[in-house]
Design an enzyme around this catalytic site. Sequence first.
Site, mmCIF file in Angstrom:
data_model
loop_
_atom_site.group_PDB
_atom_site.id
_atom_site.type_symbol
_atom_site.label_atom_id
_atom_site.label_comp_id
_atom_site.label_asym_id
_atom_site.label_seq_id
_atom_site.Cartn_x
_atom_site.Cartn_y
_atom_site.Cartn_z
ATOM 1 N N PRO A 97 -1.227 42.289 3.938
ATOM 2 C CA PRO A 97 -0.198 42.949 4.052
ATOM 3 C C PRO A 97 0.908 42.982 3.356
ATOM 4 O O PRO A 97 1.269 41.930 2.941
ATOM 5 C CB PRO A 97 0.419 42.506 5.507
ATOM 6 C CG PRO A 97 -0.427 41.691 6.150
ATOM 7 C CD PRO A 97 -1.296 41.209 5.034
ATOM 8 N N GLU A 98 1.041 43.826 2.357
ATOM 9 C CA GLU A 98 2.155 44.044 1.416
ATOM 10 C C GLU A 98 3.457 44.464 1.881
ATOM 11 O O GLU A 98 3.419 45.070 3.141
ATOM 12 C CB GLU A 98 1.789 44.969 0.168
ATOM 13 C CG GLU A 98 0.200 44.487 -0.294
ATOM 14 C CD GLU A 98 0.465 43.745 -1.821
ATOM 15 O OE1 GLU A 98 1.849 43.616 -2.252
ATOM 16 O OE2 GLU A 98 -0.319 43.615 -2.646
ATOM 17 N N HIS A 101 -8.054 35.640 17.973
ATOM 18 C CA HIS A 101 -7.128 35.261 16.934
ATOM 19 C C HIS A 101 -5.778 35.721 17.251
ATOM 20 O O HIS A 101 -4.855 35.979 16.530
ATOM 21 C CB HIS A 101 -7.689 36.018 15.677
ATOM 22 C CG HIS A 101 -8.930 35.600 15.176
ATOM 23 N ND1 HIS A 101 -9.289 34.360 14.673
ATOM 24 C CD2 HIS A 101 -10.073 36.114 14.917
ATOM 25 C CE1 HIS A 101 -10.328 34.245 14.327
ATOM 26 N NE2 HIS A 101 -10.939 35.375 14.439
#
Length: 270
Positions: free
Chosen positions: A2-3, A91
């Site tokens: 993720p940016e 997760h």
Amino acid sequence: MPELPEVETTCRGISPHIVGHKITQLKVRNPNLRWPVPDFLGQRIEGQSVLDVSRRGKYILIKVDGGQVMVHLGMSGSLRVVDQGKEVQKHDHVDFCFSDGKALRLTDPRRFGSVLWQPEGEHHELLYKLGPEPLSEEFNAAYLHACCKGRKAAIKQLIMDSKVVVGVGNIYATEALFSAAIDPRRAAGNISAERLEVFVKEIKKVLSVAIEQGGTTLKDFVGSDGKPGYFQQKLNAYGRKGEPCVNCLSPLTEVRLGQRSTVFCKQCQR
Ligand SMILES: [Zn+2]
């Protein structure tokens, strides 16, 4: 990974679903993220309403009375608003449960993300040393010129340093350098003020376009299965090693800079 645009989109996506809502329980299934989830966090936030959701760099800040939770998505994290009863997957490490039956669920297969606490009025070392936001007025040509002065570091490495400016990751640095026709290997101190001005504009543009595109995916932050609302934009350089340059058609070159793959056009970028 993720940016900044994905993190901004996440903030905008979750905000309407959690601001003003009361946290009834913090469920930590696995505290072993990049740093351990503090064991006191539940006590601090349970029973409190979320006052605000904002972003600083790639940290998502969930404000409550007395401080804020700092969530970082790391390499592979995502946040989604789900029904509390939704089946927990392998997760899904942390749930912020709300009084309306919804939960903000952190999923992070690689566990490089983090959930930390910053008491109000205290500097957190991870936030304190961050440079300006790339889309703020503080990040401008004069500021970048001052940062670059006398620096021998490659411009790409300098711009990816979060002490200079936050959130310009590999994809956006590569694309903005291509658009500004700057060779990523060039020493930062050896680039004219005029070219740095173009570079600043291109950084802001590539990030803004990505955030705008992310806006179309906001619905994906609630309910649906599958991948969260990350998005692909048309890339001119990143990931296009060996493919023809969109300007001059010569094949794009790949080099390593600071361990990171860097693709550029030897003809167009000087
Ligand atoms: Zn070219």
